[in-house]
Design a protein around this motif. Structure first.
Motif, PDB file in Angstrom:
ATOM      1  N   SER A 127      31.840  45.457  33.644  1.00  0.00           N
ATOM      2  CA  SER A 127      33.209  45.697  34.098  1.00  0.00           C
ATOM      3  C   SER A 127      34.167  45.554  32.933  1.00  0.00           C
ATOM      4  O   SER A 127      34.444  44.432  32.493  1.00  0.00           O
ATOM      5  CB  SER A 127      33.601  44.706  35.202  1.00  0.00           C
ATOM      6  N   PRO A 128      34.683  46.670  32.395  1.00  0.00           N
ATOM      7  CA  PRO A 128      35.684  46.570  31.327  1.00  0.00           C
ATOM      8  C   PRO A 128      36.917  45.776  31.756  1.00  0.00           C
ATOM      9  O   PRO A 128      37.600  45.198  30.917  1.00  0.00           O
ATOM     10  CB  PRO A 128      36.039  48.044  31.050  1.00  0.00           C
ATOM     11  N   ALA A 129      37.175  45.717  33.064  1.00  0.00           N
ATOM     12  CA  ALA A 129      38.327  44.971  33.571  1.00  0.00           C
ATOM     13  C   ALA A 129      38.064  43.471  33.639  1.00  0.00           C
ATOM     14  O   ALA A 129      38.959  42.698  33.974  1.00  0.00           O
ATOM     15  CB  ALA A 129      38.710  45.489  34.962  1.00  0.00           C
ATOM     16  N   GLY A 130      36.833  43.053  33.341  1.00  0.00           N
ATOM     17  CA  GLY A 130      36.523  41.631  33.349  1.00  0.00           C
ATOM     18  C   GLY A 130      36.110  41.086  34.698  1.00  0.00           C
ATOM     19  O   GLY A 130      36.104  39.869  34.900  1.00  0.00           O
ATOM     20  N   HIS A 131      35.723  41.968  35.625  1.00  0.00           N
ATOM     21  CA  HIS A 131      35.329  41.524  36.969  1.00  0.00           C
ATOM     22  C   HIS A 131      33.834  41.184  36.983  1.00  0.00           C
ATOM     23  O   HIS A 131      33.044  41.773  37.717  1.00  0.00           O
ATOM     24  CB  HIS A 131      35.654  42.600  38.001  1.00  0.00           C
ATOM     25  N   GLY A 184      39.320  38.555  39.554  1.00  0.00           N
ATOM     26  CA  GLY A 184      40.357  39.400  38.981  1.00  0.00           C
ATOM     27  C   GLY A 184      41.407  39.805  39.986  1.00  0.00           C
ATOM     28  O   GLY A 184      42.119  40.793  39.779  1.00  0.00           O
ATOM     29  N   GLU A 201      38.039  41.757  43.433  1.00  0.00           N
ATOM     30  CA  GLU A 201      36.672  41.822  43.953  1.00  0.00           C
ATOM     31  C   GLU A 201      36.249  40.499  44.600  1.00  0.00           C
ATOM     32  O   GLU A 201      36.481  39.431  44.038  1.00  0.00           O
ATOM     33  CB  GLU A 201      35.692  42.138  42.822  1.00  0.00           C
TER      34      GLU A 201
END
Length: 264
Positions: A25-29, A91, A94
């Motif tokens: 997860s590039p969003a850090g999730h 985040g 999720e």
């Protein structure tokens, strides 16, 4: 161990395993179902994850002891029930999954499960038995006691990597010809190690050779740079764990080792 036989589709050939560390997860999730789905859709057949136990005895897929770093919740995970944890968002988006959800989602995907607390030992064993997942779960933990505790109630073996004590002993004493003896005594089929412990190099050509002669697979974590991925694969390691699942997939594809899971 079937877990360690990473056979690609088509004519029989074995490939080094690519592990998506907590999914992708590039969003850090991290450790979310969305992160795991992204990795599987990319072609990953191995997912690395961690488990902690809720206050009411449910194995949750989560790394940290507390909720604060990656979720909108606060405080120790172990003080919350599974129902309360389902209201927390990674985040802010999720939900925290359970290990059972992850096992049920992909019956053909292999999981590398790091047991983070004592209460998780029998719970992980129960889920492995329920889903007949002995061939698709590798059990690991920094604590050898926790790791070995999982095996007490399993009806047949599952793969395992050693904890800190057994891996330190193997790295330190392997040059004395004790690698096979230590591996058997610690009940491990793989060694999952960093490239170095502090200034002490671990994954050297000699270390890889000794492990292979002893029948132990070598998995290295957590490798996020292309040059290091290439160097370790050239060294002959059996698997790499990465936060950069996109980059490792490219490296594996260039070597003819991709995808490692073909979607049905």
């Amino acid at each position: 161990m079937p877990y360690l036989e990473n056979m690609l589709p088509g004519p029989a050939r074995r490939a080094p395993a690519a592990f998506a560390h907590r999914g992708f997860s590039p969003a850090g999730h991290e450790n979310s179902m969305a992160a795991f789905r992204a990795a599987v859709a990319m072609g990953y057949g191995y997912l690395e994850t961690d488990v902690r136990t809720s206050a009411d005895g449910v194995l949750m897929v989560f790394h940290d002891e507390t909720l604060d770093r990656v979720t909108d919740g606060h405080g120790p995970l172990a003080q919350c029930t599974a129902g309360q944890l389902r209201q927390v968002r990674i985040g802010g988006v999720e939900p925290i999954p359970t290990l059972e959800e992850l096992l049920a989602e992909w019956p053909d995907v292999k999981l590398n499960v790091d047991v983070k607390d004592k209460a998780g030992m029998p719970l992980l064993a129960e889920l492995i038995e329920k889903y007949s997942a002995h061939d698709r779960v590798l059990v690991t933990s920094f604590s050898d006691r926790r790791r070995l505790g999982v095996f007490r109630t399993l009806t047949r073996p599952a793969a395992s990597s050693g904890g800190v004590v057994s891996l330190t002993a193997l790295a330190a004493l392997g040059r004395l010809g004790l690698t096979r003896t230590l591996g058997r005594a610690a009940r491990m089929q793989a060694v999952q190690v960093p490239v170095r412990y502090g200034r002490y190099p671990v994954v050297t050509p000699g270390f890889v050779r000794r492990c292979h002669r002893a029948g132990l697979a070598v998995h290295v974590w957590t490798i996020n740079e292309r040059t290091e991925m290439e160097r370790l694969l050239d060294l002959g390691v059996d698997g790499l764990m990465t936060d950069r699942a996109d980059l490792l997939a490219d490296v594996m594809r260039e070597r003819g080792f991709w995808p490692q899971r073909v979607r049905p």
